[in-house]
Design an enzyme around this catalytic site. Structure first.
Site, PDB file in Angstrom:
ATOM      1  CB  CYS A  70      -0.856  -0.026   1.265  1.00 13.68           C
ATOM      2  SG  CYS A  70      -1.893   1.433   1.492  1.00 13.68           S
ATOM      3  CB  CYS A 182      -3.125   3.980  -5.489  1.00  7.82           C
ATOM      4  SG  CYS A 182      -4.433   3.174  -4.541  1.00  7.82           S
TER       5      CYS A 182
HETATM    6  N1  GLU Z   1      -3.901   0.618  -1.628  1.00  7.36           N
HETATM    7  C1  GLU Z   1      -3.883   2.032  -1.649  1.00  7.36           C
HETATM    8  C2  GLU Z   1      -4.634   2.662  -0.505  1.00  7.36           C
HETATM    9  C3  GLU Z   1      -6.032   2.978  -0.942  1.00  7.36           C
HETATM   10  C4  GLU Z   1      -6.858   3.596   0.172  1.00  7.36           C
HETATM   11  O1  GLU Z   1      -7.121   2.881   1.146  1.00  7.36           O
HETATM   12  O2  GLU Z   1      -7.220   4.777   0.046  1.00  7.36           O
HETATM   13  C5  GLU Z   1      -2.474   2.577  -1.857  1.00  7.36           C
HETATM   14  O3  GLU Z   1      -1.642   1.897  -2.380  1.00  7.36           O
HETATM   15  O4  GLU Z   1      -2.190   3.688  -1.549  1.00  7.36           O
END
Ligand code: GLU
EC number: 5.1.1.3
Length: 271
Positions: A70, A182
Site C-alpha cells: 500500500c 496506488c
Molecule cells: N492501496 C492504496 C490505498 C487505498 C486507500 O485505502 O485509500 C495505496 O496503495 O495507496
C-alpha cells in the site's frame, strides 16, 4: 514461515500477484483492513493506528517478512514499522524515477495517480525533489478508483466515465508515462490505457517491490519453504465463505498472466 502482505483493501493483491511470479514456492498471508478502507481520505494519525494494529496482527501469525502493499501506508509508517519489528519490512512507492527517465527521452511529462494522502505526504514530495524534476511531474488523486475496486465494480462503462470526468481538465497528450501510485489502480490498467493516447506508458511499483522482496529473502537464505498457499484475513466482520474466495480469484484473473491456479486460497477473519 509465511510472507505477510498488507493493504487497506484488495489493492495489495496486485503486488502479491507479482510476488507469486518471482517467489512461487512460498506461503502467503494477505491481510486487508476492510474495516477502515479507504486510507487515502482519512487523517494521517488515524491511519497510522490502523496500520500498527494490522501489523501487530500479522506479526502474531509469525512471518519472515512483511510487504506493505500500500503506497499510502508505506509513506506514512514504513520507517516506524521497521523500528518496531525485527523481520524485514518492504514498502512500495510510486515508480517516479523510471517514469522520469523514460519521459525525458520523449520530452513529455509524468502523471502520478495516487491517493490524496500519499500525494501530500513528505515522502512523496522528497522523492520528487530528490529526482530534481519537479517541473515534469504532475499528480492527480483518484479516490474513486479505490471505491470502485472495493465494490468489485469493474464495468468498462462505469470506470471509463469516472476516468474521463476526473481527467477532463488535463491535456492527456502531454504525458509520456502514467504512474499507478496506488495498489488498487492496476486493476484498471486497461481502462487507463484506453483513455490515454497510444504510446503512453502505464507503470506501477509492484514488480520492483516483488524483486526487492525476493532479493531480501535470498540474502537471508529464507526462500522456498512453502507450497504457494495464500491465507486471507480481513478486519471487517465478513462471513467466511467460498464466494469471497471466488471474488479473489477473479481479481487475479483481471491481472495479466494469472498464476493463481496452482495456489490454494484460504480465507480467515481477523480477530
Ligand atoms: N492501496 C492504496 C490505498 C487505498 C486507500 O485505502 O485509500 C495505496 O496503495 O495507496
Amino acid at each position: 514461515m509465511k510472507i505477510g502482505f498488507f493493504d487497506s483493501g484488495i489493492g495489495g493483491m496486485t503486488v502479491l500477484h507479482q510476488a507469486m511470479k518471482y517467489l512461487p514456492n512460498e506461503d502467503y498471508i494477505f491481510y486487508a483492513d476492510t474495516l477502515h478502507v479507504p486510507y487515502g481520505e482519512k487523517p494521517k494519525h488515524e491511519v497510522r493506528e490502523y496500520i500498527f494494529q494490522a501489523a501487530d496482527f500479522i506479526a502474531q501469525q509469525g512471518v519472515k517478512a512483511l510487504v506493505i502493499a500500500c503506497n499510502t501506508a508505506t509513506s506514512i509508517a514504513v520507517e516506524d514499522l521497521r523500528k518496531k519489528y525485527d523481520f524485514p519490512i518492504i514498502g512500495i512507492e510510486p515508480a517516479v524515477k523510471p517514469a522520469i527517465q523514460s519521459c525525458e527521452k520523449k520530452h513529455k511529462k509524468v502523471l502520478v495517480m495516487a491517493t490524496e494522502l500519499t500525494l501530500k505526504e513528505e515522502k512523496f514530495c522528497n522523492l520528487v525533489n530528490r529526482l530534481d524534476h519537479q517541473d515534469v511531474v504532475e499528480s492527480m488523486p483518484m479516490p474513486g478508483l479505490v471505491h470502485l475496486a472495493e465494490r468489485f465494480e469493474f464495468s468498462e462503462e462505469v470506470v471509463e466515465s469516472y476516468l474521463q470526468e476526473s481527467l477532463a481538465h488535463l491535456d492527456l497528450n502531454q504525458y509520456g508515462t502514467v504512474v499507478l501510485g496506488c495498489t488498487h489502480f492496476p486493476y484498471f490498467e486497461k481502462n487507463i490505457r484506453n483513455i490515454f493516447p497510444n504510446g503512453t506508458d502505464v507503470i506501477s511499483g509492484s514488480i520492483g517491490t516483488a524483486k526487492n522482496l525476493k532479493r531480501i529473502l535470498e540474502a537471508n537464505g529464507q526462500t522456498n519453504d512453502g507450497t504457494g498457499q495464500i491465507t486471507f484475513y480481513q478486519s471487517a466482520n465478513l462471513v467466511e465463505d467460498e464466494s469471497l474466495l471466488e471474488k479473489y480469484r477473479g481479481l487475479f484473473r483481471r491481472l495479466e498472466e494469472p498464476n493463481y491456479k496452482n495456489n490454494a486460497l484460504n480465507h480467515k477473519i481477523a480477530q
